[in-house]
Design a protein around this motif. Structure first.
Motif, PDB file in Angstrom:
ATOM      1  N   PHE A  40      25.915  55.795 -47.515  1.00  0.00           N
ATOM      2  CA  PHE A  40      24.624  55.877 -46.837  1.00  0.00           C
ATOM      3  C   PHE A  40      24.845  55.410 -45.408  1.00  0.00           C
ATOM      4  CE2 PHE A  40      20.454  54.171 -45.489  1.00  0.00           C
ATOM      5  CZ  PHE A  40      19.751  55.365 -45.541  1.00  0.00           C
ATOM      6  N   VAL A  41      24.421  56.255 -44.446  1.00  0.00           N
ATOM      7  CA  VAL A  41      24.550  55.949 -43.027  1.00  0.00           C
ATOM      8  C   VAL A  41      23.136  55.737 -42.482  1.00  0.00           C
ATOM      9  CG1 VAL A  41      25.417  56.749 -40.801  1.00  0.00           C
ATOM     10  CG2 VAL A  41      26.581  57.442 -42.919  1.00  0.00           C
ATOM     11  N   PRO A  42      22.714  54.487 -42.303  1.00  0.00           N
ATOM     12  CA  PRO A  42      21.358  54.231 -41.832  1.00  0.00           C
ATOM     13  C   PRO A  42      21.115  54.749 -40.422  1.00  0.00           C
ATOM     14  CG  PRO A  42      22.330  52.235 -42.755  1.00  0.00           C
ATOM     15  CD  PRO A  42      23.434  53.232 -42.589  1.00  0.00           C
ATOM     16  N   ALA A  43      19.986  55.431 -40.229  1.00  0.00           N
ATOM     17  CA  ALA A  43      19.568  55.880 -38.903  1.00  0.00           C
ATOM     18  C   ALA A  43      18.495  54.941 -38.351  1.00  0.00           C
ATOM     19  CB  ALA A  43      19.033  57.308 -38.973  1.00  0.00           C
ATOM     20  N   LYS A  44      18.184  53.904 -39.107  1.00  0.00           N
ATOM     21  CA  LYS A  44      17.182  52.915 -38.724  1.00  0.00           C
ATOM     22  C   LYS A  44      17.509  51.642 -39.504  1.00  0.00           C
ATOM     23  CE  LYS A  44      12.577  53.389 -38.174  1.00  0.00           C
ATOM     24  NZ  LYS A  44      11.348  54.096 -38.379  1.00  0.00           N
ATOM     25  N   SER A  45      17.320  50.507 -38.891  1.00  0.00           N
ATOM     26  CA  SER A  45      17.524  49.245 -39.609  1.00  0.00           C
ATOM     27  C   SER A  45      16.324  48.971 -40.515  1.00  0.00           C
ATOM     28  CB  SER A  45      17.703  48.089 -38.623  1.00  0.00           C
ATOM     29  OG  SER A  45      18.917  48.246 -37.914  1.00  0.00           O
TER      30      SER A  45
END
Length: 131
Positions: A40-45
């Motif tokens: 999973f590559v977060p685009a938002k914290s």
């Protein structure tokens, strides 16, 4: 060996959605491929919160007719930080093998209220195991 990588977009989801969208994808290649790794590559914290959180689990199939192939990944105790990739822990079972039209299903669930959010990408790498 031959491999293929696919990406699934998650979100953006802002809390309060009792039924966030699940996500489906297939690799579409001839032959059988085994899911070797998923991230999973977060685009938002997204902050860790034991009362208001999202969980994601990878499965083969569709909702109501699927087999879990990963442990759940959750923001209940671990934050999702922009730029910090998280790896799914995959189960060692035969459902990790996918034909061209078998579905990789991301079961996304929300617990709690509107104080959470999640957005990012799932990257899945498959390796060919049979023609």
């Amino acid at each position: 060996s031959q491999s293929v990588t696919v990406q699934i977009r998650i979100g953006p989801h802002a809390g309060g959605d009792a039924n966030p969208d699940d996500h489906y994808i297939c690799h579409g290649q001839d032959g059988e491929y085994k899911l070797e790794a998923a991230y999973f590559v977060p685009a938002k914290s997204t902050a860790a919160d034991s009362s208001n959180f999202y969980s994601m689990q990878l499965e083969q199939g569709i909702e109501g007719a699927s087999t879990a192939i990963s442990d759940a990944m959750s923001t209940a105790s671990t934050a999702m930080t922009l730029g910090t990739v998280r790896e799914f822990t995959l189960n060692d079972n035969t459902s990790r093998e996918f034909g061209a039209t078998d579905i990789l299903f991301c079961d996304l669930d929300e617990t709690g209220s509107a104080s959470q959010n999640i957005e990012g990408y799932i990257i899945a790498r498959f390796v060919k195991v049979r023609v």
